[in-house]
Design a protein around this motif. Structure first.
Motif, PDB file in Angstrom:
ATOM      1  N   GLU A 280      29.101  34.229  45.613  1.00  0.00           N
ATOM      2  CA  GLU A 280      28.313  32.982  45.922  1.00  0.00           C
ATOM      3  C   GLU A 280      27.481  32.564  45.083  1.00  0.00           C
ATOM      4  O   GLU A 280      27.398  31.299  45.024  1.00  0.00           O
ATOM      5  CB  GLU A 280      27.514  33.452  47.154  1.00  0.00           C
ATOM      6  N   LEU A 281      26.786  33.383  44.521  1.00  0.00           N
ATOM      7  CA  LEU A 281      25.738  32.985  43.350  1.00  0.00           C
ATOM      8  C   LEU A 281      26.337  32.016  42.543  1.00  0.00           C
ATOM      9  O   LEU A 281      26.020  30.932  41.914  1.00  0.00           O
ATOM     10  CB  LEU A 281      25.005  34.057  42.905  1.00  0.00           C
ATOM     11  N   ALA A 282      27.561  32.569  42.132  1.00  0.00           N
ATOM     12  CA  ALA A 282      28.170  31.749  40.956  1.00  0.00           C
ATOM     13  C   ALA A 282      28.810  30.461  41.387  1.00  0.00           C
ATOM     14  O   ALA A 282      28.724  29.204  40.870  1.00  0.00           O
ATOM     15  CB  ALA A 282      29.341  32.347  40.316  1.00  0.00           C
ATOM     16  N   ARG A 283      29.107  30.525  42.628  1.00  0.00           N
ATOM     17  CA  ARG A 283      29.834  29.186  43.280  1.00  0.00           C
ATOM     18  C   ARG A 283      28.587  28.041  43.369  1.00  0.00           C
ATOM     19  O   ARG A 283      28.679  26.758  43.311  1.00  0.00           O
ATOM     20  CB  ARG A 283      30.397  29.542  44.479  1.00  0.00           C
ATOM     21  N   GLU A 284      27.280  28.822  43.840  1.00  0.00           N
ATOM     22  CA  GLU A 284      26.082  27.685  44.072  1.00  0.00           C
ATOM     23  C   GLU A 284      25.345  27.348  42.740  1.00  0.00           C
ATOM     24  O   GLU A 284      24.733  26.253  42.617  1.00  0.00           O
ATOM     25  CB  GLU A 284      25.258  28.500  44.886  1.00  0.00           C
ATOM     26  N   PRO A 301      26.268  45.231  40.538  1.00  0.00           N
ATOM     27  CA  PRO A 301      27.588  44.758  41.635  1.00  0.00           C
ATOM     28  C   PRO A 301      27.354  43.204  41.874  1.00  0.00           C
ATOM     29  O   PRO A 301      28.499  42.678  41.602  1.00  0.00           O
ATOM     30  CB  PRO A 301      26.898  45.198  43.061  1.00  0.00           C
ATOM     31  N   ALA A 302      26.044  42.499  41.680  1.00  0.00           N
ATOM     32  CA  ALA A 302      26.273  41.048  41.843  1.00  0.00           C
ATOM     33  C   ALA A 302      26.571  40.462  40.601  1.00  0.00           C
ATOM     34  O   ALA A 302      27.257  39.417  40.675  1.00  0.00           O
ATOM     35  CB  ALA A 302      24.594  40.729  42.233  1.00  0.00           C
ATOM     36  N   ALA A 303      26.269  41.115  39.372  1.00  0.00           N
ATOM     37  CA  ALA A 303      26.674  40.496  38.404  1.00  0.00           C
ATOM     38  C   ALA A 303      28.231  40.741  38.181  1.00  0.00           C
ATOM     39  O   ALA A 303      28.718  39.903  37.455  1.00  0.00           O
ATOM     40  CB  ALA A 303      25.977  41.131  36.921  1.00  0.00           C
ATOM     41  N   ILE A 304      28.783  41.719  38.559  1.00  0.00           N
ATOM     42  CA  ILE A 304      30.187  41.832  38.422  1.00  0.00           C
ATOM     43  C   ILE A 304      30.942  40.508  39.380  1.00  0.00           C
ATOM     44  O   ILE A 304      31.722  39.969  38.866  1.00  0.00           O
ATOM     45  CB  ILE A 304      30.732  43.221  39.195  1.00  0.00           C
ATOM     46  N   GLY A 305      30.372  40.663  40.384  1.00  0.00           N
ATOM     47  CA  GLY A 305      31.043  39.331  41.360  1.00  0.00           C
ATOM     48  C   GLY A 305      30.686  38.107  40.728  1.00  0.00           C
ATOM     49  O   GLY A 305      31.691  37.312  40.895  1.00  0.00           O
ATOM     50  N   TYR A 306      29.590  37.696  40.102  1.00  0.00           N
ATOM     51  CA  TYR A 306      29.274  36.505  39.310  1.00  0.00           C
ATOM     52  C   TYR A 306      30.107  36.395  38.180  1.00  0.00           C
ATOM     53  O   TYR A 306      31.151  35.301  38.240  1.00  0.00           O
ATOM     54  CB  TYR A 306      27.837  36.521  38.736  1.00  0.00           C
ATOM     55  N   ALA A 307      30.357  37.279  37.704  1.00  0.00           N
ATOM     56  CA  ALA A 307      31.579  37.221  36.380  1.00  0.00           C
ATOM     57  C   ALA A 307      32.832  37.015  36.935  1.00  0.00           C
ATOM     58  O   ALA A 307      33.668  36.158  36.260  1.00  0.00           O
ATOM     59  CB  ALA A 307      31.526  38.620  35.553  1.00  0.00           C
TER      60      ALA A 307
END
Length: 484
Positions: A280-284, A301-307
């Motif tokens: 979500e952070l990457a999309r926003e 974990p959030a960095a993995i999702g962002y990447a």
């Protein structure tokens, strides 16, 4: 002098973890293992109380579980097939053995031990009333208020007196209590703090997180529901609903930071939620960069999702040492400055000349973010774009989380642009509130009826804050409290 590590003093801290077991031959040993798994929820002190069918036994000590409960002689002294345990991180008030839980009292009905995760938000008012009625307190913990309310209740049975006590308290609590009749576990009507139940052979377990069940080899049964009270005894397990039903408001920050990523909180994998938060952070908040770099370990974990969402490679641009405790010796300013690198060090060979997206879970005072950005620049990073996997933390928590007073929260005093200038990043962006809710499977935050307690972001407190109201209205200097 001894001082908290500078990379540790700028986080919101979950204050406590609880564990309880009934029906195991090695109850205290299992409890000690469970507390090891919950150590992240409290590092200042730990305690275990057991019941052997005739007497209660307790061992409480300052410091980590390891070192206090790794001796056979200590575990053997905690005899019995039932026990409860607690790990503690205090807020204000003294850090002293008298505040270490489980707290224990000999009541008219017999021994009563209690371990508490949360915060009773009307504890000071209740304490003053109990003092006027003759109660003598042995600690500065809000948990002791519950013991005195049980002791002074006129209800016929211990369970009735316990329920009567809980109906007088406000705020957040997940409790594990040990009596001669059984193990009692209870979660407040809003379910603000987590509590789960599992089974190990014929024994039943309650714990703050499922990871404690995993570590001891227990099977996860379910979450104890908001407002539910569980009684485990030789007769089996009973579930009671002593409170009027309310719409649950579990703490949203359990998913952002507090819980271990390998835990399941209210049916959701914490690791999966944190990856979804990163996506979500990457999309926003898109940005051109060479690498996505987490602040270890909470940002991983959030960095993995962002990447994965952005297509920017994930790299460990900061390396964390796991052999540095929460304290170390700082004899002077120069050594204090160098001490930052004891725990985190930039991977300069990787990041030199690169544009970085730096992912962290939150910004509290901002001191850590400033140091990390500076460290990456000194290591040769060309650009540092900071992305935060939660909304800005603008409000204090009064439900069992160690939060600085509001005037010390950076987001309460500055705009995002001002915060970016303060931490000296090339850009700064936070996850939106709707984005956080989407990561948790919601369409967004319903302002009139939010699914979670998100007061640290929104200022929308789901319960009365009686002690805070007293302080604001009357200017009373309330006694300091060490919350559960």
């Amino acid at each position: 002098m001894l001082t908290t590590h500078p990379f540790d003093d700028d986080k919101l801290r979950e204050e406590c973890g609880v564990f309880g077991i009934w029906g195991a031959d090695t109850a205290a040993a299992v409890t000690a293992l469970g507390l090891h798994a919950l150590q992240h929820r409290g590092q200042e002190a730990a305690g275990i109380t057991s019941w052997d069918g005739h007497a209660f036994h307790s061992h409480r000590a300052m410091g980590h579980v390891a070192g206090n409960f790794d001796k056979d002689s200590v575990i053997r002294a905690l005899a019995g097939r039932a026990s409860i345990g607690h790990v503690r991180y205090s807020t204000t008030g003294e850090t002293a053995l008298r505040n270490v839980q489980p707290l224990f009292a000999e009541l008219a009905s017999g021994g009563f031990a209690i371990a508490h995760n949360g915060n009773i938000s009307n504890a000071m008012r209740l304490r003053r009333e109990l003092n006027r009625r003759g109660s003598i307190f042995q600690s500065t913990s809000d948990t002791e208020v519950i013991i005195h309310l049980v002791a002074t209740s006129t209800q016929p049975s211990l369970l009735d007196r316990f329920i009567d006590a809980l109906k007088q308290v406000e705020g957040a609590y997940s409790l594990a209590c040990l009596t001669e009749e059984g193990l009692i576990a209870c979660r407040d009507p809003l379910g603000i703090r987590p509590l789960v139940m599992g089974r190990l052979g014929e024994a039943y377990i309650v714990a703050s997180e499922t990871v404690a069940l995993d570590v001891v080899g227990a099977t996860y049964l379910r979450s104890i529901e908001p407002g539910e009270l569980i009684v485990v005894s030789e007769q089996g397990v009973r579930s009671l609903r002593p409170f009027a039903p309310e719409r649950p408001r579990p703490c949203i920050f359990e998913h952002v930071y507090f819980s271990r990523p390998d835990s399941i909180v209210d049916g959701a994998s914490v690791y999966s939620v944190r990856k979804a938060i990163g996506a979500e952070l990457a999309r926003e908040n898109e940005v051109e960069a060479d690498y996505v770099v987490p602040v270890p370990d909470s940002g991983v974990p959030a960095a993995i999702g962002y990447a994965q969402e952005s297509g920017i490679p994930f790299e460990l641009g900061i390396i964390r040492s796991h052999y540095v405790g929460r304290t170390f010796i700082q004899p002077g300013d120069q050594v204090r400055h160098l001490g930052v690198k004891l725990k985190h060090n930039a991977n300069s060979a990787l990041i030199a000349g690169k544009r970085l997206v730096l992912i962290d879970d939150s910004i509290v005072r901002g001191t850590t973010s400033l140091k990390i950005v500076q460290m990456l620049r000194e290591a040769g990073a060309r650009e540092v774009h900071m992305r935060i996997a939660s909304p800005p933390t603008r409000h204090s928590c009064f439900y069992g989380v160690d939060t600085p007073e509001r005037k010390k929260l950076l987001a309460a005093q500055m705009s995002v642009a001002e915060m970016n200038a303060y931490i000296k990043a090339d850009s700064l962006a936070f996850l939106s509130m709707d984005g956080l809710y989407r990561a948790l499977g919601e369409d967004g935050r319903e302002a009139a009826d939010p699914r979670y307690c998100d007061a640290c972001f929104s200022g929308d407190y789901p319960t009365r804050l009686t002690d805070q109201e007293d302080l604001q209205q009357h200017g009373e200097l309330l006694p300091a409290a060490n919350y559960g």
